[in-house]
Design a protein around this motif. Structure first.
Motif, PDB file in Angstrom:
ATOM      1  N   UNK B  76       0.827  -1.212   0.000  1.00 48.46           N
ATOM      2  CA  UNK B  76       0.000   0.000   0.000  1.00 48.46           C
ATOM      3  C   UNK B  76       0.856   1.255   0.000  1.00 48.46           C
ATOM      4  N   UNK B  77       2.106   1.139   0.430  1.00 53.37           N
ATOM      5  CA  UNK B  77       3.000   2.300   0.424  1.00 53.37           C
ATOM      6  C   UNK B  77       3.553   2.584  -0.969  1.00 53.37           C
ATOM      7  N   UNK B  78       3.456   1.597  -1.831  1.00 52.39           N
ATOM      8  CA  UNK B  78       4.064   1.764  -3.150  1.00 52.39           C
ATOM      9  C   UNK B  78       3.060   2.385  -4.116  1.00 52.39           C
ATOM     10  N   UNK B  79       3.571   3.154  -5.033  1.00 55.60           N
ATOM     11  CA  UNK B  79       2.662   3.819  -5.975  1.00 55.60           C
ATOM     12  C   UNK B  79       2.110   2.823  -6.997  1.00 55.60           C
ATOM     13  N   UNK B  80       0.978   3.187  -7.564  1.00 53.85           N
ATOM     14  CA  UNK B  80       0.399   2.364  -8.621  1.00 53.85           C
ATOM     15  C   UNK B  80      -0.831   1.617  -8.157  1.00 53.85           C
ATOM     16  N   UNK B  81      -1.797   1.564  -9.077  1.00 52.97           N
ATOM     17  CA  UNK B  81      -3.060   0.914  -8.751  1.00 52.97           C
ATOM     18  C   UNK B  81      -2.884  -0.576  -8.528  1.00 52.97           C
ATOM     19  N   UNK B  82      -1.951  -1.159  -9.315  1.00 51.66           N
ATOM     20  CA  UNK B  82      -1.750  -2.600  -9.184  1.00 51.66           C
ATOM     21  C   UNK B  82      -1.240  -2.932  -7.786  1.00 51.66           C
ATOM     22  N   UNK B  83      -0.315  -2.087  -7.301  1.00 54.10           N
ATOM     23  CA  UNK B  83       0.241  -2.321  -5.969  1.00 54.10           C
ATOM     24  C   UNK B  83      -0.857  -2.228  -4.918  1.00 54.10           C
ATOM     25  N   UNK B  84      -1.728  -1.239  -5.129  1.00 58.63           N
ATOM     26  CA  UNK B  84      -2.801  -1.067  -4.149  1.00 58.63           C
ATOM     27  C   UNK B  84      -3.736  -2.285  -4.169  1.00 58.63           C
ATOM     28  N   UNK B  85      -4.048  -2.737  -5.406  1.00 60.89           N
ATOM     29  CA  UNK B  85      -4.918  -3.920  -5.493  1.00 60.89           C
ATOM     30  C   UNK B  85      -4.271  -5.111  -4.803  1.00 60.89           C
ATOM     31  N   UNK B  86      -2.961  -5.240  -4.992  1.00 62.87           N
ATOM     32  CA  UNK B  86      -2.261  -6.354  -4.328  1.00 62.87           C
ATOM     33  C   UNK B  86      -2.326  -6.188  -2.807  1.00 62.87           C
ATOM     34  N   UNK B  87      -2.155  -4.915  -2.406  1.00 67.19           N
ATOM     35  CA  UNK B  87      -2.233  -4.666  -0.953  1.00 67.19           C
ATOM     36  C   UNK B  87      -3.584  -5.106  -0.415  1.00 67.19           C
ATOM     37  N   UNK B  88      -4.644  -4.736  -1.155  1.00 69.18           N
ATOM     38  CA  UNK B  88      -5.991  -5.128  -0.721  1.00 69.18           C
ATOM     39  C   UNK B  88      -6.118  -6.643  -0.659  1.00 69.18           C
ATOM     40  N   UNK B  89      -5.549  -7.318  -1.661  1.00 68.44           N
ATOM     41  CA  UNK B  89      -5.639  -8.785  -1.687  1.00 68.44           C
ATOM     42  C   UNK B  89      -4.962  -9.396  -0.471  1.00 68.44           C
ATOM     43  N   UNK B  90      -3.776  -8.856  -0.130  1.00 73.86           N
ATOM     44  CA  UNK B  90      -3.075  -9.419   1.045  1.00 73.86           C
ATOM     45  C   UNK B  90      -3.829  -9.119   2.344  1.00 73.86           C
ATOM     46  N   UNK B  91      -4.358  -7.868   2.386  1.00 68.89           N
ATOM     47  CA  UNK B  91      -5.165  -7.563   3.585  1.00 68.89           C
ATOM     48  C   UNK B  91      -6.353  -8.524   3.682  1.00 68.89           C
ATOM     49  N   UNK B  92      -6.987  -8.803   2.548  1.00 67.71           N
ATOM     50  CA  UNK B  92      -8.136  -9.721   2.565  1.00 67.71           C
ATOM     51  C   UNK B  92      -7.708 -11.116   3.015  1.00 67.71           C
ATOM     52  N   UNK B  93      -6.512 -11.507   2.536  1.00 67.92           N
ATOM     53  CA  UNK B  93      -6.018 -12.822   2.955  1.00 67.92           C
ATOM     54  C   UNK B  93      -5.849 -12.870   4.461  1.00 67.92           C
ATOM     55  N   UNK B  94      -5.369 -11.763   5.020  1.00 71.81           N
ATOM     56  CA  UNK B  94      -5.212 -11.721   6.477  1.00 71.81           C
ATOM     57  C   UNK B  94      -6.569 -11.746   7.163  1.00 71.81           C
ATOM     58  N   UNK B  95      -7.491 -10.946   6.648  1.00 72.82           N
ATOM     59  CA  UNK B  95      -8.821 -10.880   7.262  1.00 72.82           C
ATOM     60  C   UNK B  95      -9.565 -12.207   7.174  1.00 72.82           C
ATOM     61  N   UNK B  96      -9.397 -12.891   6.066  1.00 72.53           N
ATOM     62  CA  UNK B  96     -10.079 -14.178   5.934  1.00 72.53           C
ATOM     63  C   UNK B  96      -9.575 -15.175   6.967  1.00 72.53           C
TER      64      UNK B  96
END
Lengths: 235, 351
Positions: B76-96
């Motif tokens: 999430x600290x890195x620029x770019x939409x792809x990075x943000x999407x990846x960040x969201x995916x990892x956060x979701x993995x943690x939340x799941x």
């Protein structure tokens, strides 16, 4: 009968009554000792009685018969559930009802102690004294009595039927030899309603004397007694 | 060489797995240190190694969740939409894996928090946190259950007793963590009896068409002085007969007749034959009265078989028993009033 005995002029056997009294006292003491001294459950009854008595005697001159009414009273002291002390006293006049009999007065007293091992059975022992007296003579009877009484409860405890048998191992009669055999039996009923007690009983006493001068003397006293009175106390 | 290689493989296969608490923990610690020093690329490398199936070390669920969380935060600290999407995916993995995962606003940037919120909005789970054993006084004490929905949802928390009685502890809209308290009472106000209870946490997402349910089992035991048993209902052997048996009537008749027969027998048999039988009038009077009394007794006994004295005595015994039982119930109630409930999570507990 009394006249005949007096005519024979036999001395009264003073030792026999005294012995009978002593025996009676011993028996009472034994019965009284069967139960511990009682401080509770003390009860008493007192009744008046009226009786019809029939006295028959055969002294070798045919059967003499006299009947009459007796009046008296009875009292019972209940010492707990198993021990009773009974006192009876009655007197009256018997009128000759056969040709060779005399009118006579009868007075009697009886004291007996009773133990009740089970509610339907009472064992008792006691002493009785009876006196026949006429214008001519007075005759005294003393007897030691031992017996048993079956008490049959009907309608709960409101009515009690009794069947009684008594043997008299020691009887002394003034002016006569002691009877060789003496016993009594009786049947009766008693109704109780609260403190009131009513009773009716039939009793028969039989005395067979040893043969003397070729005569077998026999005597018999039967009595129907009705009594009514009060019964007070815990029983 | 081939032999050496085979031996090495065998030794490698036989060697025990390396403990997670050491090497994995060290790797996570190193990754966190790199992350905090803003060496995000190097931190990502380490974190990816942690979640990689090729990692030769054991990774506990908590360590894996930690790795996913920091992967999300780093991306999430890195620029770019792809990075943000990846960040969201990892956060979701943690939340799941753990719906209670959260980011501290004091430690993470708005961009990271935004990505995490998006992950929560796109992931739905209802959860309840395991409870430690606790003791409470029913009615006045409370035990707290921490429940959660990852985003806005309808939340229902229900407790079901071993006998099937339900008590709804919470039913309403919820977003995030919610503490639900239970006072040890059931829905009808009675104290919860001992046994195994079921705590159902049901969440229905308001953003997604998803309903999630999690169940936690609780063992409830009560601590109180021993209770007394009430006296049992008296059986036939404990009470007096309240009616005379039919044989009593016959017995009464026979007793009356026995007295009558006795009077007649004594008058006729016991007398001396020389003197003749005694007066039948005298004995007959008793015989007649005895017979009449026997017949009346028979009749009364047949018609009035109840025994008032026994009926009264039985009533007294029943009343005494009721009085005793009332005392026992009162003493038991007094003891139950000081009851403490011990509540502990049963094995096979919550998700």
């Amino acid at each position: 009968m009394i006249r005949a005995a007096a005519r024979r002029g036999q001395p009264a056997q003073l030792a026999a009554p005294a012995r009978a009294m002593r025996l009676g006292a011993v028996a009472l003491g034994l019965l009284g000792g069967l139960e511990a001294p009682l401080s509770a459950q003390l009860a008493a009854s007192g009744t008046g009685l009226v009786a019809v008595a029939e006295h028959r005697v055969d002294a070798g001159r045919g059967v003499e018969q006299a009947t009459g009414m007796l009046f008296g009273g009875e009292g019972t002291l209940f010492l707990g559930a198993r021990t009773e002390i009974f006192l009876h006293a009655a007197s009256g006049n018997l009128t000759a009802s056969s040709a060779n009999a005399d009118d006579r007065d009868l007075a009697e007293v009886e004291l007996r102690a009773t133990v009740v091992p089970v509610p339907w059975l009472a064992l008792h022992a006691g002493f009785s004294a009876r006196e026949y007296s006429s214008v001519m003579v007075r005759q005294r009877w003393n007897a030691l009595r031992v017996g048993a009484e079956a008490r049959l409860a009907l309608v709960g405890a409101g009515v009690t039927g009794t069947l009684r048998a008594v043997v008299m191992p020691s009887v002394s009669v003034s002016g006569l030899e002691d009877p060789s055999r003496a016993f009594a039996a009786g049947a009766g009923l008693e109704w109780r309603a609260g403190v009131l007690a009513l009773g009716l009983r039939y009793e028969l006493e039989r005395y067979d004397f040893p043969t003397a001068a070729g005569v077998d003397r026999r005597e018999q006293l039967s009595m129907l007694t009705a009594h009514a009175g009060l019964r007070l106390g815990g029983r | 060489m081939k032999r050496l290689a085979t031996l090495a493989l065998l030794l490698g296969a036989l060697a025990p797995p390396l403990p997670a608490q050491t090497n994995t923990a060290e790797m996570l610690q190193r990754a966190r240190r790199l992350y905090e020093n803003l060496e995000v690329e190097r931190a990502l490398v380490v974190l990816r190694q942690v979640i990689s199936p090729a990692l030769p070390y054991l990774v506990s669920p908590e360590q894996r969740i930690e790795a996913y969380k920091y992967l999300g935060a780093s991306l999430a600290l890195q620029p770019g939409a792809e990075k943000r999407d990846s960040a969201v995916l990892y956060f979701r993995a943690a939340l799941e894996r753990d719906p209670f995962v959260d980011l501290d606003p004091q430690s993470f940037s708005p961009a990271q928090l935004s990505a995490f919120v998006e992950a929560r909005d796109r992931t739905f789970a209802a959860a309840v946190r395991p409870v430690l054993a606790d003791t409470l006084v029913p009615g006045s004490g409370q035990i707290t259950f921490q429940t959660l929905t990852t985003h806005r949802a309808r939340l229902s928390v229900e407790l079901r007793s071993p006998t099937g009685l339900r008590r709804v502890l919470f039913d309403g809209d919820n977003d995030g963590l919610r503490e639900v308290r239970w006072d040890g009472l059931l829905g009808d106000g009675s104290m919860a009896p001992a046994g195994r209870y079921e705590l159902d946490v049901i969440g229905a997402s308001k953003l997604l068409q998803i309903t999630d349910t999690v169940t936690m089992y609780l063992d409830v035991t009560d601590l109180h002085p021993p209770l007394e048993d009430t006296l049992p209902t008296p059986g036939p052997g404990d009470l007096l007969p309240e009616q005379y048996p039919l044989s009593v009537a016959t017995g009464n008749l026979l007793k009356g007749l026995g007295v009558a027969a006795g009077a007649l027998l004594f008058q006729s048999v016991f007398t001396n034959s020389t003197l003749g039988a005694g007066s039948a009038l005298l004995s007959g009077a008793v015989a007649g009265v005895g017979t009449i009394t026997g017949v009346i007794s028979f009749s009364i006994s047949q018609r009035h078989r109840s025994i008032p004295a026994n009926i009264g005595e039985n009533a007294r015994r029943r009343e005494a028993r009721e009085t005793d039982n009332a005392g026992i119930r009162q003493r038991n109630a007094d003891r139950l009033r000081i009851t403490r409930l011990v509540i502990a999570q049963a094995t096979g507990g919550a998700r």
